[in-house]
Write an enzyme that holds these catalytic residues in place. Structure first.
Site, PDB file in Angstrom:
ATOM      1  N   GLU A   1      12.522  -8.334   5.312  1.00 35.38           N
ATOM      2  CA  GLU A   1      13.193  -7.309   6.105  1.00 35.38           C
ATOM      3  C   GLU A   1      12.646  -7.294   7.529  1.00 35.38           C
ATOM      4  O   GLU A   1      13.390  -7.138   8.501  1.00 35.38           O
ATOM      5  CB  GLU A   1      13.003  -5.944   5.423  1.00 35.38           C
ATOM      6  CG  GLU A   1      13.761  -5.767   4.112  1.00 35.38           C
ATOM      7  CD  GLU A   1      13.376  -6.717   2.968  1.00 35.38           C
ATOM      8  OE1 GLU A   1      12.296  -7.359   3.004  1.00 35.38           O
ATOM      9  OE2 GLU A   1      14.183  -6.843   2.027  1.00 35.38           O
TER      10      GLU A   1
ATOM     11  N   ILE B   1       0.820  -1.223   0.000  1.00 40.13           N
ATOM     12  CA  ILE B   1       0.000   0.000   0.000  1.00 40.13           C
ATOM     13  C   ILE B   1       0.853   1.272   0.000  1.00 40.13           C
ATOM     14  O   ILE B   1       0.437   2.310  -0.503  1.00 40.13           O
ATOM     15  CB  ILE B   1      -0.972  -0.030   1.206  1.00 40.13           C
ATOM     16  CG1 ILE B   1      -2.123   0.942   1.002  1.00 40.13           C
ATOM     17  CG2 ILE B   1      -0.258   0.235   2.518  1.00 40.13           C
ATOM     18  CD1 ILE B   1      -3.271   0.748   2.001  1.00 40.13           C
TER      19      ILE B   1
ATOM     20  N   ASP C   1       1.002  -5.817   9.822  1.00 43.50           N
ATOM     21  CA  ASP C   1       0.896  -4.759  10.843  1.00 43.50           C
ATOM     22  C   ASP C   1      -0.004  -5.261  11.973  1.00 43.50           C
ATOM     23  O   ASP C   1      -1.121  -5.707  11.722  1.00 43.50           O
ATOM     24  CB  ASP C   1       0.300  -3.495  10.220  1.00 43.50           C
ATOM     25  CG  ASP C   1       1.258  -2.853   9.227  1.00 43.50           C
ATOM     26  OD1 ASP C   1       2.484  -3.046   9.379  1.00 43.50           O
ATOM     27  OD2 ASP C   1       0.791  -2.172   8.293  1.00 43.50           O
TER      28      ASP C   1
HETATM   29  N1  SAM Z   1       5.838  -8.610   4.757  1.00 48.68           N
HETATM   30  C1  SAM Z   1       6.876  -7.624   4.870  1.00 48.68           C
HETATM   31  C2  SAM Z   1       8.022  -8.144   5.697  1.00 48.68           C
HETATM   32  O1  SAM Z   1       7.877  -9.201   6.291  1.00 48.68           O
HETATM   33  O2  SAM Z   1       9.064  -7.471   5.732  1.00 48.68           O
HETATM   34  C3  SAM Z   1       6.363  -6.286   5.425  1.00 48.68           C
HETATM   35  C4  SAM Z   1       5.835  -6.315   6.818  1.00 48.68           C
HETATM   36  S1  SAM Z   1       5.265  -4.706   7.342  1.00 48.68           S
HETATM   37  C5  SAM Z   1       5.144  -4.835   9.056  1.00 48.68           C
HETATM   38  C6  SAM Z   1       3.577  -4.731   6.768  1.00 48.68           C
HETATM   39  C7  SAM Z   1       3.444  -4.192   5.356  1.00 48.68           C
HETATM   40  O3  SAM Z   1       2.101  -4.324   4.898  1.00 48.68           O
HETATM   41  C8  SAM Z   1       3.778  -2.722   5.263  1.00 48.68           C
HETATM   42  O4  SAM Z   1       4.751  -2.522   4.274  1.00 48.68           O
HETATM   43  C9  SAM Z   1       2.456  -2.055   4.913  1.00 48.68           C
HETATM   44  O5  SAM Z   1       2.604  -0.877   4.154  1.00 48.68           O
HETATM   45  C10 SAM Z   1       1.745  -3.164   4.169  1.00 48.68           C
HETATM   46  N2  SAM Z   1       0.276  -3.073   4.203  1.00 48.68           N
HETATM   47  C11 SAM Z   1      -0.487  -2.822   5.291  1.00 48.68           C
HETATM   48  N3  SAM Z   1      -1.791  -2.826   4.975  1.00 48.68           N
HETATM   49  C12 SAM Z   1      -1.856  -3.081   3.645  1.00 48.68           C
HETATM   50  C13 SAM Z   1      -2.939  -3.190   2.725  1.00 48.68           C
HETATM   51  N4  SAM Z   1      -4.192  -3.035   3.126  1.00 48.68           N
HETATM   52  N5  SAM Z   1      -2.656  -3.465   1.432  1.00 48.68           N
HETATM   53  C14 SAM Z   1      -1.361  -3.609   1.020  1.00 48.68           C
HETATM   54  N6  SAM Z   1      -0.309  -3.513   1.855  1.00 48.68           N
HETATM   55  C15 SAM Z   1      -0.534  -3.254   3.150  1.00 48.68           C
END
Ligand code: SAM
Length: 240
Positions: free
Chosen positions: A209, A78, A133
Site C-alpha cells: 500500500e 505493531i 517509517d
Molecule cells: N511495509 C508496509 C508497506 O510498504 O505498505 C508498511 C509501511 S509503513 C510506512 C511502516 C509500518 O511499520 C507501519 O505499519 C508501522 O506500524 C510498522 N512498524 C513500525 N515500527 C514497527 C515495529 N517496531 N514492529 C512492527 N511493526 C512496526
C-alpha cells in the site's frame, strides 16, 4: 466472506516502537503455537522462512503467497488495527480461494524487541523492510528499524546466504540503511546484475500500500538488497 475495508481499520501512522506496549511473546520459539497462524499446515516442523517487518496492510504477503506456496511467511505489525486488518484480509482470502493463502499470516508485535523469542538462529531465508517509517528528526533516529544492534539481531535469525530486501522513497533513510549494512561485518550488497534474476525484486515497488502511495505521488524509490554472509567469511572492518 468479503474482503475487509481499510476505512474501518485506520490508525495514526506512527506507533512508538520504544514504548512499553503490552505484548505477549514466548520465552522460546518452540513455545509459540504456530498452528494457530497456519491451521492447515499439517507439518508441525515447518517454520516461518519469510518475514515482512512492518508489513502494514499486508500487500507483500498477499503477492508472495502464491509465488512461494511452500514457504511460510509472516508479517509483523505493531499497530493493532492494522494487524487486525491483515488478519481479516487473510481469513477472507482463505475462504474465497480454498487451499490458497494458507502459508501467510500476521502477528502483532514489536519487531525491535522480541525477534529472538519468535525465531530460531538461522531460521529465516528472506526478510523485508518495505517503506519503513523514516523518523526524520535526529532525536527519533533511534526508532529506525535498521541500526547496528538490530542488524546483529537480524543476522542471528537469518540463515547463511539469506536475503534482506529494503526499499524506501526517503533518500536519507536509504543512505542510513546502506551505511549500516555496509558497516556490518555479516552483510554484503547484492549486485544489480544478480537482482535482475530475482522475481521478488519487481514486486517490492508496487505490491504494498505504501509503495502504491509513493507511485501515486510520483515519488522516487530507492532499493538496497543485502545478503547475510556466513560467520566464517565475515568482512574485516577498518577499525578507524
Ligand atoms: N511495509 C508496509 C508497506 O510498504 O505498505 C508498511 C509501511 S509503513 C510506512 C511502516 C509500518 O511499520 C507501519 O505499519 C508501522 O506500524 C510498522 N512498524 C513500525 N515500527 C514497527 C515495529 N517496531 N514492529 C512492527 N511493526 C512496526
Amino acid at each position: 466472506m468479503a474482503l475487509p475495508q481499510k476505512k474501518y481499520y485506520r490508525q495514526r501512522a506512527h506507533s512508538n516502537p520504544i514504548a512499553d506496549h503490552c505484548f505477549e511473546y514466548p520465552a522460546h520459539p518452540d513455545d509459540y503455537d504456530w498452528s494457530s497462524l497456519y491451521p492447515s499446515i499439517k507439518n508441525n516442523d515447518k517454520r516461518v522462512e519469510f518475514l515482512d517487518v512492518g508489513c502494514g496492510y499486508g500487500g507483500l504477503l498477499v503477492t508472495l503467497s502464491p509465488m512461494f506456496p511452500d514457504n511460510l511467511m509472516l508479517g509483523l505489525e505493531i499497530r493493532v488495527k492494522v494487524s487486525d486488518y491483515v488478519n481479516d484480509r487473510i481469513k477472507a482470502l482463505r475462504i474465497q480461494h480454498p487451499n490458497q493463502y494458507q502459508n501467510v499470516a500476521v502477528l502483532r508485535t514489536n519487531a525491535m524487541k522480541y525477534l529472538p523469542n519468535f525465531f530460531h538462529k538461522g531460521q529465516l531465508k528472506k526478510m523485508f523492510f518495505l517503506y519503513p517509517d523514516p523518523h526524520f528528526k535526529k532525536a527519533k533516529h533511534k526508532w529506525r528499524i535498521i541500526n547496528k544492534w538490530l542488524l546483529s539481531e537480524y543476522a542471528y535469525i537469518l540463515a547463511d546466504q539469506a536475503i534482506v530486501y529494503t526499499i524506501t522513497d526517503v533518500k536519507d533513510l536509504h543512505d542510513w540503511m546502506v551505511t549500516h549494512f555496509e558497516d556490518h561485518p555479516l552483510f554484503e550488497k547484492i549486485s544489480d546484475e544478480e537482482l535482475k534474476s530475482d522475481p521478488i525484486v519487481e514486486k517490492l515497488y508496487e505490491s504494498t500500500e505504501e509503495g502504491q502511495k509513493v507511485t501515486r505521488n510520483n515519488g522516487e524509490k530507492f532499493l538496497a538488497v543485502y545478503r547475510r554472509i556466513s560467520d566464517g567469511t565475515a568482512k574485516l572492518k577498518d577499525s578507524n
